[in-house]
Enzyme design. Structure first.
Site, mmCIF file in Angstrom:
data_model
loop_
_atom_site.group_PDB
_atom_site.id
_atom_site.type_symbol
_atom_site.label_atom_id
_atom_site.label_comp_id
_atom_site.label_asym_id
_atom_site.label_seq_id
_atom_site.Cartn_x
_atom_site.Cartn_y
_atom_site.Cartn_z
ATOM 1 N N GLU A 14 -6.334 -10.657 -0.736
ATOM 2 C CA GLU A 14 -7.098 -10.281 0.349
ATOM 3 C C GLU A 14 -8.743 -10.230 0.043
ATOM 4 O O GLU A 14 -9.355 -9.374 0.258
ATOM 5 C CB GLU A 14 -6.834 -8.923 1.054
ATOM 6 N N GLU A 26 0.676 -1.262 0.002
ATOM 7 C CA GLU A 26 -0.124 0.080 0.139
ATOM 8 C C GLU A 26 0.980 1.391 -0.150
ATOM 9 O O GLU A 26 0.717 2.288 0.948
ATOM 10 C CB GLU A 26 -0.951 -0.032 1.206
#
Ligand code: GLA
Length: 340
Positions: free
Chosen positions: A255, A150
């Protein structure tokens, strides 16, 4: 039938596990029955693997070589090893779930921030120590690792401590160190959310992946895939999968969940359709050789385990199982694989 067998011709089906899953015999059995990849939901993040006691008690000694311990992750690693289930490591470098003291001189939040040189040494040695422990204690267990998580946000590189204190090349350095110290069978991944969004997809390709690919430092793109019912339009997801695939690196969905706050039968049928649509696309893109999709990991096992209920502040029913029982979405996902 089960998920891992149904998808055997295409890709692995993984699950993220929490301590609660490990504690519950029924969750352990379900994991072994259905999945052939495991990720620790939390227990391999820096705040768990950094040894707080050693580093904080003796900062001088560990100033540039942080003490690391696999102890928090051990129950998960032992479980995976016992059942011969390969693991994805998650995650070495992240702005979140990394203690703030890690960025300060003497690991002291009251002291100034450490300089670039110190932080790069800490980064290198953290990565070295993690991979050395894995090599010594769990050789061959990991097949993939999220090196950096991220770092792209709001149209640019995320304003994190890493960026601020080290500079834009911190992620290249992290991958250099990971390449240097990881066993060669461990594929190295960049991982991010909403990586299907066109601006973000293109930024990640141009500014993150291509510079890494040029240096042979990255093996895969991790698309987190925390989706909602309304978005994205699945064709946009297909385009992103193909775009990352075209770079010649492996693609993982790392995810996957689809937030849904309505447990009614009708709504769970719509969820099942959405999952079926997504998996149909993934199978097509594998078959057409547009993307080397190697694993699709669900972010938690049961609806009751999902982080989304806390994050969204409303009960979420986003997964394939509820209290250990398969939902409509489970049948739908299996059916897509078996229809071929
Ligand atoms: C991000 C991280 C995961 C996890 C989720 C929320 O996606 O990569 O490790 O923390 O947020 O559960």
């Amino acid at each position: 039938m089960n998920l891992k067998s149904a998808y055997e011709p295409y890709f692995k089906i993984g699950v993220a596990l929490s301590q609660k899953n490990l504690d519950l015999q029924t969750d352990r059995a379900l994991t072994v029955e259905q999945f052939n990849s495991i990720t620790c939901e939390n227990h391999m993040k820096p705040m768990f693997l950094l040894d707080w006691e050693k580093n904080l008690k003796n900062p001088q000694l560990y100033q540039t070589n942080p003490a690391v311990s696999l102890a928090p992750a051990k129950p998960f690693l032992d479980f995976a090893k016992e059942h011969h289930i390969p693991m994805r490591g998650h995650t070495l470098v992240w702005h979140n779930q990394t203690p703030l003291w890690f960025f300060h001189e003497n690991y002291d939040e009251k002291a100034p921030f450490a300089d670039r040189e110190t932080l790069l040494l800490r980064l290198e040695n953290y990565i070295k120590n993690v991979f050395e422990l894995i090599h010594n204690e769990y050789l061959g267990l990991f097949y993939a690792f999220d090196v950096v998580n991220e770092i792209v946000d709001e149209g640019d590189f995320r304003k994190s401590k890493w960026l601020e204190l080290v500079g834009e090349d911190f992620f290249v350095k992290a991958f250099e160190y990971a390449r240097k110290y990881a066993d060669s069978e461990i594929k190295l991944f960049y991982n991010d959310y909403n990586s299907f969004e066109p601006w973000k997809r293109d930024f990640i390709c141009e500014r993150v992946l291509k510079p890494l690919i040029e240096r042979n430092l990255v093996d895969g793109m991790g698309m987190q895939s925390h989706l909602i019912m309304e978005e994205p339009e699945l064709e946009l997801f297909r385009t992103a999968v193909k775009t990352y695939g075209a770079l010649g690196i492996t693609v993982h969905l790392t995810e996957l969940d689809i937030h849904n706050n309505d447990p009614s039968e009708e709504s769970m049928n719509v969820l099942a359709d959405r999952y079926a649509g997504l998996f149909r696309i993934l199978i097509e893109e594998v078959k057409n050789q547009n993307a080397n999709i190697e694993c699709v990991t669900f972010w938690n096992l049961n609806d009751e385990d999902s982080w989304l209920t806390g994050f969204r502040r409303e009960t979420s029913y986003p997964l394939l199982f509820t209290n250990g029982k398969p939902k409509k979405a489970y049948d739908a996902v299996i059916k897509v694989a078996c229809a071929d």
